[in-house]
Design a protein around this motif. Structure first.
Motif, PDB file in Angstrom:
ATOM      1  N   LEU A  40      34.221 -27.598  85.659  1.00  0.00           N
ATOM      2  CA  LEU A  40      35.662 -27.804  85.502  1.00  0.00           C
ATOM      3  C   LEU A  40      36.333 -26.553  84.950  1.00  0.00           C
ATOM      4  CD1 LEU A  40      37.267 -30.342  86.052  1.00  0.00           C
ATOM      5  CD2 LEU A  40      37.093 -30.933  83.642  1.00  0.00           C
ATOM      6  N   LEU A  41      35.670 -25.978  83.957  1.00  0.00           N
ATOM      7  CA  LEU A  41      36.210 -24.784  83.310  1.00  0.00           C
ATOM      8  C   LEU A  41      36.349 -23.647  84.319  1.00  0.00           C
ATOM      9  CD1 LEU A  41      37.089 -23.715  80.616  1.00  0.00           C
ATOM     10  CD2 LEU A  41      34.727 -23.206  80.056  1.00  0.00           C
ATOM     11  N   LEU A  42      35.296 -23.424  85.088  1.00  0.00           N
ATOM     12  CA  LEU A  42      35.348 -22.346  86.079  1.00  0.00           C
ATOM     13  C   LEU A  42      36.386 -22.650  87.152  1.00  0.00           C
ATOM     14  CD1 LEU A  42      31.599 -21.387  86.542  1.00  0.00           C
ATOM     15  CD2 LEU A  42      33.377 -20.204  85.276  1.00  0.00           C
ATOM     16  N   GLY A  43      36.466 -23.938  87.550  1.00  0.00           N
ATOM     17  CA  GLY A  43      37.448 -24.312  88.563  1.00  0.00           C
ATOM     18  C   GLY A  43      38.863 -24.059  88.085  1.00  0.00           C
ATOM     19  N   ALA A  44      39.143 -24.492  86.844  1.00  0.00           N
ATOM     20  CA  ALA A  44      40.493 -24.324  86.308  1.00  0.00           C
ATOM     21  C   ALA A  44      40.846 -22.849  86.217  1.00  0.00           C
ATOM     22  CB  ALA A  44      40.591 -24.981  84.937  1.00  0.00           C
ATOM     23  N   LEU A  45      39.881 -22.041  85.779  1.00  0.00           N
ATOM     24  CA  LEU A  45      40.138 -20.616  85.632  1.00  0.00           C
ATOM     25  C   LEU A  45      40.394 -19.955  86.974  1.00  0.00           C
ATOM     26  CD1 LEU A  45      37.667 -19.031  83.128  1.00  0.00           C
ATOM     27  CD2 LEU A  45      40.131 -18.993  83.105  1.00  0.00           C
ATOM     28  N   SER A  46      39.557 -20.279  87.938  1.00  0.00           N
ATOM     29  CA  SER A  46      39.731 -19.671  89.253  1.00  0.00           C
ATOM     30  C   SER A  46      41.087 -20.037  89.821  1.00  0.00           C
ATOM     31  CB  SER A  46      38.630 -20.133  90.211  1.00  0.00           C
ATOM     32  OG  SER A  46      37.378 -19.946  89.622  1.00  0.00           O
ATOM     33  N   ALA A  47      41.473 -21.293  89.632  1.00  0.00           N
ATOM     34  CA  ALA A  47      42.776 -21.735  90.125  1.00  0.00           C
ATOM     35  C   ALA A  47      43.878 -20.927  89.445  1.00  0.00           C
ATOM     36  CB  ALA A  47      42.959 -23.223  89.855  1.00  0.00           C
ATOM     37  N   GLU A  48      43.739 -20.727  88.142  1.00  0.00           N
ATOM     38  CA  GLU A  48      44.778 -20.017  87.404  1.00  0.00           C
ATOM     39  C   GLU A  48      44.872 -18.574  87.881  1.00  0.00           C
ATOM     40  OE1 GLU A  48      44.076 -19.776  83.233  1.00  0.00           O
ATOM     41  OE2 GLU A  48      45.806 -18.461  82.961  1.00  0.00           O
ATOM     42  N   VAL A  49      43.704 -17.931  87.999  1.00  0.00           N
ATOM     43  CA  VAL A  49      43.710 -16.534  88.416  1.00  0.00           C
ATOM     44  C   VAL A  49      44.268 -16.405  89.822  1.00  0.00           C
ATOM     45  CG1 VAL A  49      42.225 -14.601  89.039  1.00  0.00           C
ATOM     46  CG2 VAL A  49      41.877 -15.793  86.889  1.00  0.00           C
ATOM     47  N   GLY A  50      43.874 -17.330  90.689  1.00  0.00           N
ATOM     48  CA  GLY A  50      44.398 -17.303  92.045  1.00  0.00           C
ATOM     49  C   GLY A  50      45.913 -17.420  92.064  1.00  0.00           C
ATOM     50  N   PHE A  51      46.426 -18.333  91.255  1.00  0.00           N
ATOM     51  CA  PHE A  51      47.865 -18.528  91.194  1.00  0.00           C
ATOM     52  C   PHE A  51      48.565 -17.288  90.666  1.00  0.00           C
ATOM     53  CE2 PHE A  51      51.439 -19.665  88.412  1.00  0.00           C
ATOM     54  CZ  PHE A  51      52.332 -20.056  89.379  1.00  0.00           C
ATOM     55  N   LYS A  52      47.943 -16.661  89.659  1.00  0.00           N
ATOM     56  CA  LYS A  52      48.572 -15.482  89.076  1.00  0.00           C
ATOM     57  C   LYS A  52      48.618 -14.333  90.058  1.00  0.00           C
ATOM     58  CE  LYS A  52      48.283 -15.893  84.141  1.00  0.00           C
ATOM     59  NZ  LYS A  52      47.398 -15.755  83.009  1.00  0.00           N
ATOM     60  N   LYS A  53      47.537 -14.174  90.811  1.00  0.00           N
ATOM     61  CA  LYS A  53      47.527 -13.096  91.793  1.00  0.00           C
ATOM     62  C   LYS A  53      48.641 -13.311  92.796  1.00  0.00           C
ATOM     63  CE  LYS A  53      42.900 -11.250  91.670  1.00  0.00           C
ATOM     64  NZ  LYS A  53      41.512 -11.521  92.074  1.00  0.00           N
ATOM     65  N   PHE A  54      48.779 -14.563  93.207  1.00  0.00           N
ATOM     66  CA  PHE A  54      49.815 -14.904  94.169  1.00  0.00           C
ATOM     67  C   PHE A  54      51.191 -14.593  93.601  1.00  0.00           C
ATOM     68  CE2 PHE A  54      52.849 -18.234  95.458  1.00  0.00           C
ATOM     69  CZ  PHE A  54      52.986 -17.898  96.789  1.00  0.00           C
ATOM     70  N   SER A  55      51.445 -15.051  92.368  1.00  0.00           N
ATOM     71  CA  SER A  55      52.785 -14.867  91.820  1.00  0.00           C
ATOM     72  C   SER A  55      53.020 -13.404  91.455  1.00  0.00           C
ATOM     73  CB  SER A  55      53.015 -15.774  90.614  1.00  0.00           C
ATOM     74  OG  SER A  55      52.109 -15.464  89.591  1.00  0.00           O
ATOM     75  N   ALA A  56      51.955 -12.689  91.088  1.00  0.00           N
ATOM     76  CA  ALA A  56      52.134 -11.267  90.785  1.00  0.00           C
ATOM     77  C   ALA A  56      52.563 -10.518  92.033  1.00  0.00           C
ATOM     78  CB  ALA A  56      50.831 -10.682  90.239  1.00  0.00           C
ATOM     79  N   ARG A  57      51.964 -10.894  93.159  1.00  0.00           N
ATOM     80  CA  ARG A  57      52.339 -10.224  94.387  1.00  0.00           C
ATOM     81  C   ARG A  57      53.804 -10.509  94.706  1.00  0.00           C
ATOM     82  NH1 ARG A  57      48.377 -12.120  98.320  1.00  0.00           N
ATOM     83  NH2 ARG A  57      46.963 -11.382  96.726  1.00  0.00           N
ATOM     84  N   ARG A  58      54.182 -11.766  94.498  1.00  0.00           N
ATOM     85  CA  ARG A  58      55.572 -12.113  94.778  1.00  0.00           C
ATOM     86  C   ARG A  58      56.497 -11.363  93.846  1.00  0.00           C
ATOM     87  NH1 ARG A  58      56.718 -18.274  94.479  1.00  0.00           N
ATOM     88  NH2 ARG A  58      57.065 -17.522  92.394  1.00  0.00           N
ATOM     89  N   ARG A  59      56.066 -11.267  92.558  1.00  0.00           N
ATOM     90  CA  ARG A  59      56.929 -10.626  91.585  1.00  0.00           C
ATOM     91  C   ARG A  59      57.047  -9.135  91.868  1.00  0.00           C
ATOM     92  NH1 ARG A  59      55.160 -13.352  87.647  1.00  0.00           N
ATOM     93  NH2 ARG A  59      53.546 -11.868  87.112  1.00  0.00           N
ATOM     94  N   ALA A  60      55.965  -8.528  92.336  1.00  0.00           N
ATOM     95  CA  ALA A  60      56.015  -7.099  92.633  1.00  0.00           C
ATOM     96  C   ALA A  60      57.108  -6.821  93.649  1.00  0.00           C
ATOM     97  CB  ALA A  60      54.669  -6.625  93.152  1.00  0.00           C
ATOM     98  N   SER A  61      57.211  -7.704  94.625  1.00  0.00           N
ATOM     99  CA  SER A  61      58.254  -7.468  95.615  1.00  0.00           C
ATOM    100  C   SER A  61      59.637  -7.689  95.018  1.00  0.00           C
ATOM    101  CB  SER A  61      58.033  -8.366  96.833  1.00  0.00           C
ATOM    102  OG  SER A  61      57.900  -9.698  96.436  1.00  0.00           O
ATOM    103  N   VAL A  62      59.744  -8.649  94.130  1.00  0.00           N
ATOM    104  CA  VAL A  62      61.030  -8.897  93.479  1.00  0.00           C
ATOM    105  C   VAL A  62      61.435  -7.685  92.650  1.00  0.00           C
ATOM    106  CG1 VAL A  62      62.204 -10.289  91.748  1.00  0.00           C
ATOM    107  CG2 VAL A  62      60.743 -11.384  93.430  1.00  0.00           C
ATOM    108  N   THR A  63      60.439  -7.081  91.957  1.00  0.00           N
ATOM    109  CA  THR A  63      60.712  -5.904  91.144  1.00  0.00           C
ATOM    110  C   THR A  63      61.358  -4.817  91.977  1.00  0.00           C
ATOM    111  OG1 THR A  63      58.718  -6.406  89.964  1.00  0.00           O
ATOM    112  CG2 THR A  63      59.657  -4.245  89.607  1.00  0.00           C
ATOM    113  N   LEU A  64      60.742  -4.550  93.119  1.00  0.00           N
ATOM    114  CA  LEU A  64      61.260  -3.486  93.951  1.00  0.00           C
ATOM    115  C   LEU A  64      62.657  -3.828  94.445  1.00  0.00           C
ATOM    116  CD1 LEU A  64      57.968  -2.763  95.768  1.00  0.00           C
ATOM    117  CD2 LEU A  64      59.285  -1.137  94.436  1.00  0.00           C
TER     118      LEU A  64
END
Lengths: 336, 309, 527
Positions: free
Chosen positions: A305-329
């Motif tokens: 469960l712990l690994l699953g939750a973490l992977s989900a979180e990291v995956g989500f962050k990567k996704f939102s970071a990519r989106r945010r990078a474009s917003v920054t520009l």
């Protein structure tokens, strides 16, 4: 464009969704497989069983929010339990006095961590690793490794084994009050905001005039006090105090916190998430037991469960970071 | 190459402890006793060498105790099933490397924080083992298992020789081989390492694999000291090992520290328990003293540094 | 956009066997999500030229550097290195092809020695190779000598100053036999003398036929150093032009360049000085702090006045600001605010006295990147805004909206993360946090460093308006025109002491001379 930006925006609601899903799934499965799982009595039993880990986990949340960690809480619980027994049996103190002294002892233990972390600026991981050994070692030394304190007065044991009206376990009010207190502290006060600022950037917080050392010190002192309180609840529930009380509890508490979506690097997270984390761990353990599954399965699934939750979180962050990078520009390109 | 202040201060503490023992309890230096102390410390040292790599790349692994137990049991079961030791040892090492590779993959490829990843695997491996073995010892091992069938003193010699060899290889590798210096580079500044053409992910992953393999080796070195394999073996090993590494002066922030310090740190902590016996102090104080030493060591280090700067 | 015939300086370079440019980009396009960071950028870098790359923040310079160093793959367009078309470029390959980049923050290993740093970058990438420490050290000594650095190869990099680390980086580029060296704002943290030395080094490299792509916000450096300049605006190349004509006369003016960067005429004038300077707000006497090297500083600032603080990097200006803000408390001396002696032992003490400090390192100290704008601006007034204990979203939101509109912060709203804003907007948020405390005395440390030209002007106007509203302002800046243009009086620091106070609008060379510790402006010798 730099690494700092990739650290997420508060995405706790995501983790909480995930956990609510896990919790519902657990309930759905165990209602079918477990005998007497879906009963009010069992639900209350889960509250009783989750009290000690819950107390530790709830107070671990602000610690982790500041970017720290407290590995010593399980050992401190053991030390406090043993000292409580010693004070009551050997020093002959009435149990309420011994209990108060135990809380003070917990605060002192947390204070030792706090002093080393804030005064000497040592990494919390190392400090609390050292005090983990120290506290457990002291507990063993006091009991010479064998002494077991039992036969506590019923007035005390009632707090851990008795019931209030409606079959509510006696420790529930304490547990709920503490959880509510931490929720208010972390989410609705200036102190909680300061903790987040410290977690994101201790130096930045200092430059904003936040008394960083004082805040961090308080967090560890309170975490130690919580270990003292958890020790009392623990001894009252199991009716005995041995040096190995609470072994491994620090890991369970941290698991609940991280599962609840609090970033191990500090800054983001919520106590609600931790509560859900505690609940899903407790339900898992209880449900497996009632389904006649081996207890070890709970441990294994906790890890998964712990690994699953973490992977989900990291995956989500990567996704939102990519989106945010474009917003920054986009925002910096637009004429101001 | 570096300041060796910490290495020297830990070695000095060790020497002081040994000097005290020499005066008050010369029996500590009896051949049997010394060998017993050292062979007990050898597996810890081997794991600590691997842990040094992992901490140097700015990660941590708290699942080593569970890996250790898994490897021990597998080694024991294979030996009982009649496999020769020349197969049992590599199998144990491979098992450890595999478990390490899993941790390393989660950390390096998925970017999960190592403390949480290894917390999860720590619980999972230990509980899986408990589930499968139900706490049962591996008994009725063939004669060639304990002390490798060579008798106690020869077996102890082998254990110490293997530990010394591992230590020497890693000292050489970390100090003189390009790959070893990359471990320091990655821990010192990950981004700079990437720009220098190093792949930090691979180095990190490699550190976990090496640690796992060394855990597998250490598990055998430990298991052959006994007649049976205890499924609870390795409980608390992670704390012992991390304590040794940290006391030895390896910075948890990565990039700093040497194996010589780790050697001194591990030996210092290993001497405490026998020292308590010989000084006729209650042995239950061991953990408390260990904890105290960790705190004093890190505090002294920081205190000294802040005065310098 | 405009095609201009190449004058002879560049032609001379071209004759040195540079018909084939070292680096040619054609129609390079790069998008992040829906945003096109680079739109068909073409330019070429010749052997033996210093090619300046100019543009506002967000114009695409960083992306372009990353494309050239192989960190980003372009979506379209081609890259040719020494006439050879390169299909896919990764950092290791770029390194092999002789491309090196000197970043603003040197990318070195702080825990390792200089020799080891050079070795890790320059030696073959075989992993199982035994390291020859003697040879590695000898090579380091040789390279350090070539860049003229007096650095021990055995020094740990963490013990080196920023310019020394930059020299190590350049040594590294030389050692790699780099034909193309990218320099991303290399002078941002250098002192005047260090800048001069860097320029000499760059000219040496040019003579050796290295192509240098030079990125800087400081226009005077471009005129001093560059042969050609390419301007980027909104991800597009506005054009490449030579800086000087055949006789070495400038073919461009600063305002032309600025115009092409921002696409509009920009008022480069500083806002007019104050008229109504009031009573003394701050008076500091004999302030010393041994730990940070501040020594016997005395100064006075009046309400409505901007006291500029000039000096070389390392002269103790930031250190003085930290003492005044209670971050490193003073050992001796006296600080009076409105005549009353105050003790400043922590930032909290300073804040209670109405002191606000906008620090130099915006990203680490000025704002908390991971927190929303609203939380950032309320951080210093948590106690006041919420009467001590409870968080209240409404007043916080109102405060944030008010500051956003007052300071003209471009952001998606109060909930936007500070890290998602551009440098200039982050600086405004950092400033906003302290305006919310309604300070009496504002200390600004390098308020426009790394801020693009447009935002710079806005921040200057803001500072002047704040002073006009009655604040005392201490303005620390390494940008000489800024400190001269903005200040009513200019304090000059050297070696932790305030050595001189000059009137506003003083001659730049006078200020520089004071900072260098020379009696006149033309001395050639060092301190």
């Amino acid at each position: 464009m730099s690494t700092a930006i990739s650290v997420g925006k508060p995405s706790w609601w995501r983790s909480e969704f995930f956990l609510v899903g896990v919790l519902l799934l657990e309930i759905a499965i165990f209602s079918r497989t477990g005998s007497n799982f879906a009963t009010a009595i069992n639900a209350l039993e889960i509250v009783r069983l989750s009290a000690e880990i819950g107390l530790l986990a709830v107070w671990m949340t602000p610690v982790v929010l500041t970017g720290g960690i407290d590995l010593s809480v399980g050992s401190l619980l053991g030390l406090c339990a043993v000292c409580f027994g010693k004070l009551w049996r050997d020093a002959g103190l009435p149990w309420p006095v011994a209990a108060a002294a135990t809380l003070v002892l917990g605060a002192l233990g947390g204070g030792l961590n706090a002093m080393l972390i804030t005064r000497l600026r040592l990494p919390p991981l190392i400090v609390t690793l050292g005090s983990l050994s120290l506290f457990r070692g002291l507990a063993e030394a006091i009991t010479r490794g064998v002494d077991n304190f039992t036969g506590f007065p019923s007035g005390f044991l009632d707090w851990g084994q008795g019931y209030l009206v409606g079959g509510i376990p006696a420790q529930a009010p304490v547990w709920i009050a503490v959880a509510a207190g931490v929720i208010v502290l972390v989410h609705y006060t200036v102190f909680g905001r300061a903790l987040r600022a410290i977690g994101h950037s201790p130096e930045g917080a200092r430059y904003a005039g936040i008394a960083v050392n004082r805040c961090v010190a308080w967090v560890y002192v309170l975490s130690g006090t919580a270990a003292g309180l958890a020790a009392l609840v623990y001894v009252a529930r199991v009716g005995q105090a041995k040096a190995d009380a609470g072994t491994g509890y620090e890991l369970l508490a941290i698991t609940a916190v991280v599962l609840g979506g609090t970033s191990i690097f500090g800054g983001t997270g919520s106590v609600w998430g931790t509560l859900l984390g505690v609940a899903s761990l407790a339900v898992l353990r209880n449900g497996l037991q009632l389904s006649d599954q081996p207890g070890e399965l709970a441990g294994i699934l906790t890890g998964v469960l712990l690994l699953g939750a973490l992977s989900a979180e990291v995956g989500f962050k990567k996704f939102s970071a990519r989106r945010r990078a474009s917003v920054t520009l986009a925002s910096s390109n637009s004429p101001s | 190459m570096k300041r060796f202040g910490r290495e020297l201060s830990v070695t000095a503490s060790l020497l002081v402890l040994l000097a005290v023992l020499a005066v008050t309890a010369p029996a500590f230096f009896g051949k049997q006793q010394l060998l017993a102390t050292l062979t007990a410390a050898a597996p810890v040292l081997v794991v600590a060498c691997g842990m040094t790599l992992v901490i140097l790349v700015r990660q941590i692994d708290i699942s080593v105790g569970s890996q250790f137990a898994v490897c021990s049991i597998i080694a024991g079961l294979m030996a009982r099933a009649g496999y020769p030791m020349v197969l049992v040892v590599p199998a144990s090492i491979a098992t450890g490397a595999l478990l390490g590779a899993f941790n390393g993959w989660l950390v390096a490829a998925l970017g999960l924080p190592s403390i949480v990843v290894t917390l999860a695997t720590f619980v999972s491996w230990r509980e899986t083992l408990r589930w499968v073995r139900e706490g049962e010892f591996v008994k009725d091992l063939p004669d060639r298992f304990q002390w490798l069938g060579m008798g106690q003193s020869a077996g102890q010699g082998v254990i110490l020789a293997v530990a010394a060899l591992v230590f020497a290889l890693l000292v050489y590798g970390l100090g003189w081989i390009a790959l070893g210096r990359r471990v320091y580079a990655v821990g010192s500044d990950r981004e700079a390492a990437r720009l220098a053409g190093i792949r930090p992910g691979r180095v990190t992953w490699g550190a976990f694999v090496v640690l796992g393999a060394l855990v597998g080796l250490a598990a055998v070195l430990n298991a052959i000291r006994f007649a049976d394999v205890d499924p609870k073996t390795g409980t608390g090993l992670e704390m012992q090992v991390i304590a040794g590494v940290v006391v030895g002066g390896v910075a948890v922030s990565g990039g700093r520290g040497t194996l010589w310090g780790v050697l001194a740190g591990v030996l210092l902590l290993a001497c405490i328990s026998p020292a308590l016996v010989f000084l006729k102090l209650p042995p239950q104080w061991e953990k408390a003293i260990q904890g105290g030493i960790i705190l004093v060591a890190v505090a002294a280090d920081r205190g000294g540094r802040s005065r310098l700067s | 956009m405009s095609r201009i015939d190449l004058p002879s300086e560049v032609e001379r370079n071209a004759e040195r066997g540079a018909e084939v440019p070292l680096l040619r980009l054609t129609g390079v396009t790069k998008s992040f999500g829906a945003v096109r960071a680079l739109k068909g950028v073409s330019f070429e870098l010749r052997a033996g030229e210093v090619h300046a790359l100019l543009g506002e923040n967000g114009a695409g310079k960083s992306t372009l550097i990353k494309v050239i160093t192989g960190a980003h793959a372009p979506d379209a367009g081609s890259i040719e290195i020494a006439g050879q078309s390169v299909m896919s470029l990764d950092p290791a390959q770029a390194h092999r092809l002789g491309i090196a980049c000197i970043y603003q923050q040197p990318a070195l290993f702080p825990d390792l020695t200089v020799a080891e740093n050079l070795g890790l970058r320059l030696e073959p990438s075989t992993a199982w190779r035994r390291i020859d420490f003697a040879q590695r050290r000898a090579r380091a000594v040789e390279l350090l000598r070539r860049v003229g650095a007096e650095i021990s190869p055995d020094a740990e990099v963490r013990s080196l100053s920023m310019p020394e680390q930059q020299l190590v980086e350049i040594a590294c580029a030389l050692g790699a036999g780099a034909r193309v060296i990218l320099m991303d704002e290399p002078t941002a943290s250098l002192t005047r003398r260090e800048v001069e030395r860097l320029f000499e080094l760059v000219r040496d490299l040019r003579r050796e036929g290295v192509g240098i792509l030079y990125i800087s916000h400081r226009l005077e450096e471009i005129f001093a150093l560059a042969d050609r300049v390419t301007v980027l605006r909104d991800g597009e190349s506005v054009g490449t032009r030579p800086v000087r004509d055949a006789r070495g006369r400038p073919t461009l003016t600063e305002s032309e360049l600025i115009r092409s960067m921002v696409g509009r005429e920009l008022n480069q004038l500083y806002p007019p000085r104050a008229h109504g300077i009031g009573e003394v707000v701050v008076s500091v006497r004999n302030l010393s702090c041994a730990a940070s090297g501040v020594c016997a500083v005395s100064l006075e600032i009046r309400s409505g006045e901007i006291l500029g603080l000039a000096g070389l990097v390392g002269a103790g200006r930031t250190e003085l600001a930290r003492v005044l803000f209670g971050l490193t408390p003073a050992d001796s001396g006296e600080i009076r605010i409105h005549g009353a002696v105050v003790m400043l032992r922590s930032p909290r003490d300073a804040m209670e006295q109405g002191i606000a400090y906008v620090p130099e390192d915006r990203r680490r100290h000025g704002v908390i990147l991971e927190m929303p704008v609203a939380h950032n601006v309320s951080l210093a007034v948590l106690g006041r805004l919420f009467r001590g204990v409870w968080l209240k979203p409404k007043p916080e939101q109102a405060l944030a909206l008010d500051l956003i509109s007052r300071l003209g912060v471009t952001c998606a709203g109060p909930q936007a993360l500070a890290g998602s804003l551009s440098g200039g907007n982050q600086q405004k948020v950092a400033l906003g946090r302290w305006l919310a405390t309604q300070p009496r005395w504002l200390i600004l440390d390098e308020p426009t460093q790394g801020v693009d030209v447009g935002a710079k002007g806005e921040i200057h106007k803001l500072i002047r308006d704040l002073a006009a509203s009655g604040l005392a302002v201490l303005l620390i800046s390494s940008d000489l025109p800024e400190v001269i243009g903005m200040s009513d009086r200019i304090g000059v620091m050297r070696d932790g002491r305030l050595v001189e106070v000059l009137p506003g609008g003083s001659n730049a060379s006078t200020v520089m001379a004071a900072a260098l510790g020379r009696s006149d402006g033309d001395g050639k010798e060092g301190v």
